[in-house]
Write an enzyme that holds these catalytic residues in place. Structure first.
Site, short mmCIF file in Angstrom:
data_model
loop_
_atom_site.label_atom_id
_atom_site.label_comp_id
_atom_site.label_asym_id
_atom_site.label_seq_id
_atom_site.Cartn_x
_atom_site.Cartn_y
_atom_site.Cartn_z
CB SER A 124 -0.62 -0.01 1.08
OG SER A 124 -0.72 0.76 1.50
CE1 TYR A 149 -4.16 -2.43 5.46
CE2 TYR A 149 -3.89 -0.07 5.22
CZ TYR A 149 -3.86 -1.86 4.74
OH TYR A 149 -3.54 -1.21 3.16
CE LYS A 153 -1.54 -4.23 2.95
NZ LYS A 153 -1.62 -6.02 2.48
#
Ligand code: WQD
Length: 333
Positions: A124, A149, A153
């Site tokens: 992302s 979150y 990544k």
């Protein structure tokens, strides 16, 4: 030889499954339906007129995963199995580190055991934190993520770098998605957030439908063209096609580690999105200006040149397509 898609019944996974089947690839989906539904599998078959193999399985279940590798000839894995709600990740960080990071490690260990080393990872733009330069190139510094979150990544990207360093027969492609929106043009699959949506487009759609009263625009005092946040919104079908090109790249290269931004290269503000949506659908989107949302950055859009040069991929759908397809999906479901 087949491509394995953990999380293939989810939003981006299901759209990618369609593009892979349309490109003539054999696919196997595993999903535990934690954020999707069994009928998605049927819809993928309906849209493509093609068959696929499916296992209802949590990708953290090592024995179950090994069985899938025993029973099939798997050539490559594209990992979509990850939790993705930013706010929830702040409330329940361990849930995110467990599912996203431990899940990816379990998957990679299993791949190594069965000597399957072609891997595409859903990363992302969030890994860039508050970007140093705009448009963002793949060389920009990563780090400074503002929620667990995003940190999952970043950690998984680092794990992949370490893995490649330890064994350079791995063939890895990291795709850094910008802001995926829209739905399949059939209206059969799209994004279904649980409860009140956090992301802009799903929120706009529900306001237009009358299910929510008005949009809160989080801040109009950023240093941007109209003061509201600017993002690179990309149609999910364009994004899905990027994965087909990533697989073709891995087929060509045999080994290496490659990183690409998947974005359009265009930045639109929150108010641009409201206006574009109203124009494309003819529906009103009432809004009010609200305080900034914690953790938001002013501007984020991609330099997508590297993906064009090396993957021969670029986004082709317009902002109007993104609005229309998001709207059609919600009306058909
Ligand atoms: C976009 C813009 C908001 C809602 C997040 C994740 C990222 C990626 C995509 C996914 C911002 C504004 C939003 C609202 C608003 N991950 N906004 N009112 O924050 O860029 O990215 O989703 O799985 O990792 O961080 O996307 O859609 O939430 O916000 O004004 O009700 O819209 O402030 O400027 P974001 P978003």
């Amino acid at each position: 030889m087949a491509i394995l898609l953990p999380g293939g019944a989810g939003y981006i996974g299901s759209h990618t499954a369609i593009e892979l089947l349309n490109a003539g690839k054999k696919i196997i989906i595993i999903d535990n339906f934690s954020n999707s539904k069994p009928e998605i599998i049927e819809k993928i078959k309906q849209i493509t007129g093609k068959n696929l193999k499916f296992y209802e399985l949590d990708y953290l279940n090592k024995d179950g995963l090994e069985k899938v590798f025993e029973e099939n000839k798997i050539d490559a894995v594209i990992n979509f199995a990850g939790y993705k709600a930013v706010g929830e990740s702040v409330q329940e960080p361990l849930k995110y580190y467990h599912n996203n990071v431990a899940g990816a490690v379990t998957l990679l260990e299993t791949m190594a055991k069965y000597n399957v080393k072609n891997f595409v990872f859903s990363s992302s733009a969030t890994v860039y934190g508050n970007p140093e330069i705009i448009p963002i190139t793949e060389e920009c510094k990563t780090g400074g993520t503002t929620n667990p979150y995003g940190t999952t990544k970043l950690f998984i990207e680092q794990i992949l770098q370490d893995l490649y360093k330890s064994d350079n027969s791995w063939n890895i492609c990291i795709l850094r998605y910008f802001n995926p929106v829209g739905a399949h043009e059939s209206g059969l699959i799209g994004e279904e957030p649980n409860g009140v949506p956090n992301n802009l487009m799903p929120y706009i759609v529900r306001v237009a439908k009358g299910e929510l009263k008005e949009l809160s625009v989080f801040g109009n005092d950023y240093n941007t063209q109209d003061g509201t946040g600017v993002r690179d919104y990309i149609h999910v079908v364009d994004l899905a096609k990027g994965h087909v090109n990533a697989i073709q790249k891995l087929e060509k290269e045999k080994s290496g580690i490659y990183i690409y931004n998947l974005g359009t290269g265009k930045g639109y503000s929150v108010l641009d999105m409201v206006k574009a949506f109203e124009k494309a659908t003819g529906r009103k989107v009432p809004y009010k200006i609200a305080p900034r949302r914690a953790g938001d950055i002013p501007t984020c859009y991609a330099d997508p040149k590297k993906a064009k040069q090396e993957l021969n991929w670029q986004a082709t759908k317009t902002l109007e397509d993104m609005c229309m397809d998001s709207w059609n999906y919600i009306n058909q479901n």
